[in-house]
Design an enzyme around this catalytic site. Structure first.
Site, PDB file in Angstrom:
ATOM      1  N   ILE A 119      -8.424   2.092 -13.691  1.00 47.20           N
ATOM      2  CA  ILE A 119      -9.601   2.482 -14.460  1.00 47.20           C
ATOM      3  C   ILE A 119      -9.261   3.168 -15.783  1.00 47.20           C
ATOM      4  O   ILE A 119     -10.103   3.273 -16.655  1.00 47.20           O
ATOM      5  CB  ILE A 119     -10.573   3.365 -13.630  1.00 47.20           C
ATOM      6  CG1 ILE A 119      -9.896   4.637 -13.136  1.00 47.20           C
ATOM      7  CG2 ILE A 119     -11.152   2.580 -12.469  1.00 47.20           C
ATOM      8  CD1 ILE A 119     -10.850   5.649 -12.533  1.00 47.20           C
ATOM      9  N   ASP A 123       0.853  -1.188   0.000  1.00 48.50           N
ATOM     10  CA  ASP A 123       0.000   0.000   0.000  1.00 48.50           C
ATOM     11  C   ASP A 123       0.891   1.241   0.000  1.00 48.50           C
ATOM     12  O   ASP A 123       1.635   1.470   0.951  1.00 48.50           O
ATOM     13  CB  ASP A 123      -0.874  -0.051   1.262  1.00 48.50           C
ATOM     14  CG  ASP A 123      -1.801   1.133   1.419  1.00 48.50           C
ATOM     15  OD1 ASP A 123      -1.653   2.129   0.678  1.00 48.50           O
ATOM     16  OD2 ASP A 123      -2.668   1.072   2.310  1.00 48.50           O
ATOM     17  N   THR A 165      -2.897   2.186 -14.931  1.00 52.96           N
ATOM     18  CA  THR A 165      -3.203   0.774 -15.216  1.00 52.96           C
ATOM     19  C   THR A 165      -4.515   0.293 -14.598  1.00 52.96           C
ATOM     20  O   THR A 165      -4.918  -0.839 -14.834  1.00 52.96           O
ATOM     21  CB  THR A 165      -2.062  -0.152 -14.748  1.00 52.96           C
ATOM     22  OG1 THR A 165      -1.900  -0.023 -13.338  1.00 52.96           O
ATOM     23  CG2 THR A 165      -0.764   0.188 -15.450  1.00 52.96           C
ATOM     24  N   VAL A 214      -5.857   4.392  -6.308  1.00 46.94           N
ATOM     25  CA  VAL A 214      -4.799   4.933  -5.461  1.00 46.94           C
ATOM     26  C   VAL A 214      -5.074   6.398  -5.091  1.00 46.94           C
ATOM     27  O   VAL A 214      -4.735   6.834  -3.991  1.00 46.94           O
ATOM     28  CB  VAL A 214      -3.410   4.758  -6.123  1.00 46.94           C
ATOM     29  CG1 VAL A 214      -3.234   5.663  -7.330  1.00 46.94           C
ATOM     30  CG2 VAL A 214      -2.298   4.976  -5.124  1.00 46.94           C
ATOM     31  N   ASP A 215      -5.721   7.131  -5.968  1.00 43.16           N
ATOM     32  CA  ASP A 215      -6.025   8.541  -5.722  1.00 43.16           C
ATOM     33  C   ASP A 215      -6.895   8.699  -4.473  1.00 43.16           C
ATOM     34  O   ASP A 215      -6.576   9.478  -3.568  1.00 43.16           O
ATOM     35  CB  ASP A 215      -6.717   9.129  -6.958  1.00 43.16           C
ATOM     36  CG  ASP A 215      -6.831  10.647  -6.938  1.00 43.16           C
ATOM     37  OD1 ASP A 215      -6.144  11.298  -6.136  1.00 43.16           O
ATOM     38  OD2 ASP A 215      -7.607  11.180  -7.753  1.00 43.16           O
TER      39      ASP A 215
END
Length: 168
Positions: free
Chosen positions: A123, A9, A121, A32-33
């Site tokens: 959405i 993470d 990589t 991740v955003d």
């Protein structure tokens, strides 16, 4: 510059800066955003709003920086990756710019360690193998003055295997 690979993470990585695969609004999106915005706290969002008020949206391939907020990193470098489409040459150039511009921004801040997610990589559907090649090549070809270590942080097994082949 040393290159490292970690499966995990990115919000828990101890580096001077982590890179966020942001969207052009800089206001948090998915993947991740949203994880970085959640873990980092409201301070990151407030700085993103200030950046937007000053310059408008962040263009694809460009990078901006905020505090790390509640994260273990001092900074978050937000870069906007391309959405994969039929214009492969353009998409590849824009993705390469994400890494190069993030590294240049890190250099301007005197950063010694930087951690990257697998930009575009999720959405944005960029093919994982191609994205990894672009990422590793951009980092390997960068001539750092202050950066001592770049870390690729893979969230899933598939990306970890792809990066392991390219780095080892």
């Amino acid at each position: 510059m040393k290159i490292e690979l970690i499966k995990g993470d990115i919000t828990k990585i101890e580096a001077d800066a982590i890179v966020n695969a942001a969207n052009s609004s800089l206001l948090g999106g998915g993947g991740v955003d949203v994880a970085i915005h959640r873990a980092g706290g409201v301070e990151i969002l407030e700085e993103c709003k200030e950046i937007r008020n000053r310059q408008g949206k962040c263009k694809t391939g460009e990078a901006v920086v905020t505090t790390g907020g509640n994260l273990p990193s001092k900074y978050v470098i937000h870069t906007v990756g391309p959405v994969w489409n039929d214009d492969e040459e353009r998409c590849c150039g824009l993705l390469s710019n994400c890494y190069i511009n993030s590294l240049k921004l890190a250099e301007s801040l005197g950063i010694k360690t930087i951690a990257f997610p697998n930009i575009s990589t999720g959405i944005y559907r960029f093919p994982k193998e191609l994205a990894a090649q672009i990422a590793v090549n951009a980092v390997k070809n960068f001539q750092p003055e202050t950066i001592e270590k770049a870390i690729f942080v893979c969230f899933d097994d598939e990306n970890e295997m792809i990066y392991r082949k390219l780095i080892d």
